[in-house]
Scaffold this active site. Sequence first.
Site, mmCIF file in Angstrom:
data_model
loop_
_atom_site.group_PDB
_atom_site.id
_atom_site.type_symbol
_atom_site.label_atom_id
_atom_site.label_comp_id
_atom_site.label_asym_id
_atom_site.label_seq_id
_atom_site.Cartn_x
_atom_site.Cartn_y
_atom_site.Cartn_z
ATOM 1 N N TRP A 148 0.810 -1.228 0.000
ATOM 2 C CA TRP A 148 0.000 0.000 0.000
ATOM 3 C C TRP A 148 0.842 1.276 0.000
ATOM 4 O O TRP A 148 0.298 2.371 -0.022
ATOM 5 C CB TRP A 148 -0.949 0.003 1.207
ATOM 6 C CG TRP A 148 -2.107 -0.933 1.075
ATOM 7 C CD1 TRP A 148 -2.389 -1.768 0.019
ATOM 8 C CD2 TRP A 148 -3.156 -1.139 2.027
ATOM 9 N NE1 TRP A 148 -3.537 -2.464 0.266
ATOM 10 C CE2 TRP A 148 -4.032 -2.106 1.493
ATOM 11 C CE3 TRP A 148 -3.441 -0.603 3.296
ATOM 12 C CZ2 TRP A 148 -5.171 -2.548 2.170
ATOM 13 C CZ3 TRP A 148 -4.569 -1.041 3.974
ATOM 14 C CH2 TRP A 148 -5.420 -1.998 3.410
ATOM 15 N N LYS A 149 2.149 1.113 0.121
ATOM 16 C CA LYS A 149 3.040 2.291 0.134
ATOM 17 C C LYS A 149 2.550 3.290 1.181
ATOM 18 O O LYS A 149 2.155 2.881 2.267
ATOM 19 C CB LYS A 149 3.133 2.879 -1.276
ATOM 20 C CG LYS A 149 3.472 1.792 -2.310
ATOM 21 C CD LYS A 149 3.828 2.274 -3.660
ATOM 22 C CE LYS A 149 4.149 1.056 -4.533
ATOM 23 N NZ LYS A 149 4.710 1.414 -5.832
ATOM 24 N N SER A 182 3.017 -3.062 -12.141
ATOM 25 C CA SER A 182 1.794 -2.858 -12.925
ATOM 26 C C SER A 182 0.979 -4.135 -13.127
ATOM 27 O O SER A 182 0.386 -4.339 -14.181
ATOM 28 C CB SER A 182 2.123 -2.204 -14.276
ATOM 29 O OG SER A 182 2.704 -0.930 -14.061
ATOM 30 N N GLY A 202 1.104 -3.041 -6.276
ATOM 31 C CA GLY A 202 0.982 -1.723 -5.662
ATOM 32 C C GLY A 202 -0.407 -1.165 -5.870
ATOM 33 O O GLY A 202 -1.361 -1.502 -5.170
ATOM 34 N N GLY A 203 -0.546 -0.320 -6.891
ATOM 35 C CA GLY A 203 -1.785 0.412 -7.145
ATOM 36 C C GLY A 203 -3.053 -0.431 -7.103
ATOM 37 O O GLY A 203 -4.046 -0.041 -6.480
HETATM 38 P P1 PGA Z 1 2.491 -1.175 -9.045
HETATM 39 O O1 PGA Z 1 3.571 -1.246 -7.838
HETATM 40 O O2 PGA Z 1 1.716 -2.456 -8.980
HETATM 41 O O3 PGA Z 1 1.649 0.027 -8.713
HETATM 42 O O4 PGA Z 1 3.265 -1.036 -10.298
HETATM 43 C C1 PGA Z 1 4.268 -2.416 -7.592
HETATM 44 C C2 PGA Z 1 5.174 -2.216 -6.401
HETATM 45 O O5 PGA Z 1 5.648 -1.102 -6.197
HETATM 46 O O6 PGA Z 1 5.439 -3.162 -5.643
#
Ligand code: PGA
Length: 245
Positions: free
Chosen positions: A9-10, A205, A226-227
């Site tokens: 989730w950053k 992604s 991530g996203g």
């Molecule tokens: P993303 O991020 O899926 O948004 O590209 C992946 C990650 O940073 O682990």
Amino acid sequence: MKKIIAGNWKMFKDPEQTRAFFKSWKSQAMNLSNEVVFFPPTLCLEAAAQELKGTAVRWGCQNAYFQAQGAFTGENSPQVVKAMGGHYILLGHSERRQFFSETDEIIAKKAQFAQSLDLVAMVCIGETLQERDQNKTNSVLKSQLASCLAFKPVASKLVIAYEPVWAIGTGRVAQPEQVAEAHALIKSVLESLGLSGVSVLYGGSVKADNCVTLAGLPGVDGFLVGGASLEVESFLPIASVKFTN
Ligand code: PGA
């Protein structure tokens, strides 16, 4: 090989949003065959721990130091993560390397300490676009693995996430052959280090519409997302994907 879908989730969501997400997740996403792991922001871990208590869903910290306690202002104690019920520490994400100057040597120390507490170290590696364009992908991956794993890790407490830096948050997913080739290389390096049974995840992604193809590639044992992990609707199809490799 264990299949793992991890959501990073950053620095998104607050504790209230974290609770709301997990309440919804629990009502829709239990009994998945893949292991599901969340990495919420540190300030949301207590909310996550409470919501996920008693479930099979795992969680971890996005970064933790190589000491249990001490005068290390701003750092996270892996011992506290463990005491709170966490199972994983995410280490060496390219954003940590890029914005917080984390080196392979620091990542190795953190991974070793996490393992000494019986936590799983999820170690991220991956080449930049420049390195790929210069045909340095294989040497970068080999060198990152050699340095990050120089401490002789315990295979059962190690996960590798291959994340080409140019594919993170860009919507530009690596081509299937690029992913398969990198995973084959990583697996052979792990074998040469005597580490068998280590799951190797792909990240960069990953979305509902590309995860099925990726899940069919040899050597892909899961995803670091991530996203698309921020909403139940976008993450659930990925977390439930069937691996056909
Ligand atoms: P993303 O991020 O899926 O948004 O590209 C992946 C990650 O940073 O682990």
